[in-house]
Write a protein that holds these residues in place. Structure first.
Motif, PDB file in Angstrom:
ATOM      1  N   ARG A  35       0.834  -1.209   0.000  1.00 12.22           N
ATOM      2  CA  ARG A  35       0.000   0.000   0.000  1.00 12.22           C
ATOM      3  C   ARG A  35       0.871   1.263   0.000  1.00 12.22           C
ATOM      4  NH1 ARG A  35      -5.459   0.061   1.093  1.00 12.22           N
ATOM      5  NH2 ARG A  35      -6.463  -1.919   1.632  1.00 12.22           N
ATOM      6  N   ALA A  79       0.879   4.059  -2.921  1.00 13.93           N
ATOM      7  CA  ALA A  79       0.623   5.464  -2.587  1.00 13.93           C
ATOM      8  C   ALA A  79       1.756   6.348  -3.091  1.00 13.93           C
ATOM      9  CB  ALA A  79       0.460   5.623  -1.074  1.00 13.93           C
ATOM     10  N   GLU A 135       1.084   9.406  -5.700  1.00 14.98           N
ATOM     11  CA  GLU A 135       1.454  10.765  -5.302  1.00 14.98           C
ATOM     12  C   GLU A 135       2.580  11.312  -6.183  1.00 14.98           C
ATOM     13  OE1 GLU A 135      -0.112  12.622  -3.371  1.00 14.98           O
ATOM     14  OE2 GLU A 135      -1.337  11.300  -2.130  1.00 14.98           O
ATOM     15  N   TYR A 187       1.136  12.447  -9.494  1.00 14.16           N
ATOM     16  CA  TYR A 187       0.403  13.700  -9.319  1.00 14.16           C
ATOM     17  C   TYR A 187       1.372  14.876  -9.202  1.00 14.16           C
ATOM     18  CZ  TYR A 187      -2.624  17.273  -7.332  1.00 14.16           C
ATOM     19  OH  TYR A 187      -3.299  18.452  -7.102  1.00 14.16           O
ATOM     20  N   SER A 205       2.636  14.457   1.469  1.00 12.22           N
ATOM     21  CA  SER A 205       1.310  13.894   1.190  1.00 12.22           C
ATOM     22  C   SER A 205       1.171  12.494   1.777  1.00 12.22           C
ATOM     23  CB  SER A 205       1.064  13.845  -0.320  1.00 12.22           C
ATOM     24  OG  SER A 205       1.013  15.145  -0.873  1.00 12.22           O
ATOM     25  N   MET A 206       2.237  11.711   1.688  1.00 10.82           N
ATOM     26  CA  MET A 206       2.196  10.354   2.233  1.00 10.82           C
ATOM     27  C   MET A 206       2.088  10.372   3.752  1.00 10.82           C
ATOM     28  SD  MET A 206       4.957   8.402  -0.207  1.00 10.82           S
ATOM     29  CE  MET A 206       4.727   6.814   0.616  1.00 10.82           C
ATOM     30  N   ASN A 207       2.702  11.360   4.374  1.00  7.31           N
ATOM     31  CA  ASN A 207       2.668  11.446   5.838  1.00  7.31           C
ATOM     32  C   ASN A 207       1.268  11.706   6.380  1.00  7.31           C
ATOM     33  OD1 ASN A 207       5.370  10.919   6.478  1.00  7.31           O
ATOM     34  ND2 ASN A 207       5.977  13.032   6.091  1.00  7.31           N
ATOM     35  N   ASN A 249      -1.523  10.650   4.577  1.00  8.07           N
ATOM     36  CA  ASN A 249      -2.423   9.718   3.894  1.00  8.07           C
ATOM     37  C   ASN A 249      -3.013   8.742   4.913  1.00  8.07           C
ATOM     38  OD1 ASN A 249      -3.573   7.586   2.383  1.00  8.07           O
ATOM     39  ND2 ASN A 249      -2.180   7.949   0.678  1.00  8.07           N
ATOM     40  N   PRO A 250      -4.339   8.751   5.107  1.00  7.12           N
ATOM     41  CA  PRO A 250      -4.948   7.896   6.138  1.00  7.12           C
ATOM     42  C   PRO A 250      -4.914   6.403   5.814  1.00  7.12           C
ATOM     43  CG  PRO A 250      -6.651   8.951   4.827  1.00  7.12           C
ATOM     44  CD  PRO A 250      -5.346   9.566   4.399  1.00  7.12           C
ATOM     45  N   LYS A 251      -4.620   6.059   4.554  1.00  4.97           N
ATOM     46  CA  LYS A 251      -4.631   4.649   4.167  1.00  4.97           C
ATOM     47  C   LYS A 251      -3.316   3.941   4.460  1.00  4.97           C
ATOM     48  CE  LYS A 251      -8.127   4.711   0.510  1.00  4.97           C
ATOM     49  NZ  LYS A 251      -8.408   4.335  -0.897  1.00  4.97           N
ATOM     50  N   SER A 286       0.250   3.669   7.029  1.00  2.00           N
ATOM     51  CA  SER A 286       0.880   4.022   8.298  1.00  2.00           C
ATOM     52  C   SER A 286       2.152   3.208   8.436  1.00  2.00           C
ATOM     53  CB  SER A 286      -0.061   3.728   9.470  1.00  2.00           C
ATOM     54  OG  SER A 286      -0.386   2.351   9.515  1.00  2.00           O
TER      55      SER A 286
END
Length: 207
Positions: A50, A54, A58, A61, A115-117, A119-121, A123
């Motif tokens: 995951r 991500a 990101e 983008y 952005s990854m820090n 990201n709720p999906k 950890s």
């Protein structure tokens, strides 16, 4: 430099082939390198995959946004002196292709990590920083930036957990439930051109 539509098409096709091949190499090799690195911090393969997905999303983008900002600056500068024979748009693309080293990829890498820090999906243990993925993120940002110079540009497909599995868009990972109809999570994005998948992505399907 002499310019002709035929030469432009040939150069576009050549760059497209190289960039598609690069996307495939990152998937086949550099993704595995990043995966092996993350596995030293976590034994949970789903979490690792995951995170890498991500990072890919990101990075594309960030690379695309950087391209459009760069393009606007170049277009504004060239519009003051452009005389042809090619269109201003073609002149801008040609300039960007020849000066892509001016792209500040390090700024994009920072944006991706930020952005990854949040990201709720995804950890990760707090003592581990996503900065360890900088080599992969940098490669993907540069690739996404360069893919925007193609006509038409290339992009990654939108993916969402729970979507219906599409065999034209994805491969299933080996640990998938091959009878499941829905995507549990994404491993790697598909590559698309004008909405058509040209390189399949990878997903895990489960009931």
């Amino acid at each position: 430099r002499n310019w002709s539509p035929g030469r432009a098409r040939h150069m576009n096709a050549s760059r497209r082939a190289c960039l598609v091949a690069r996307f495939g190499f990152i998937y086949a090799q550099e993704r595995f390198d990043a995966q092996a690195l993350l596995r030293t911090y976590s034994t949970d393969m789903e979490t690792v995959q995951r995170i890498i997905y991500a990072a890919a999303v990101e990075s594309f983008y960030a690379g695309k946004m950087a391209y459009w900002k760069f393009k606007m600056r170049v277009k504004e500068a060239l519009s003051l002196s452009h005389m042809g024979p090619e269109s201003l748009e073609d002149a801008v693309l040609d300039y960007i292709v020849c000066h892509k080293d001016a792209y500040d990829v390090h700024a994009s890498v920072k944006e991706v990590i930020c952005s990854m820090n949040i990201n709720p999906k995804i950890s990760f243990p707090p003592e581990v920083d996503f900065i360890v993925l900088t080599p992969l993120i940098q490669e993907l940002c540069c690739l996404a930036f360069s893919m925007q110079t193609l006509v038409p540009p290339l992009d990654i497909a939108f993916g969402i957990d729970g979507e219906l599995f599409n065999e034209k868009k994805y491969y299933r990972s080996s640990d998938s439930d091959f009878t499941a109809a829905f995507v549990a999570y994404h491993v790697w994005p598909a590559l698309v051109e004008d909405g058509v998948v040209i390189v399949k992505g990878e997903v895990v399907t489960r009931r």
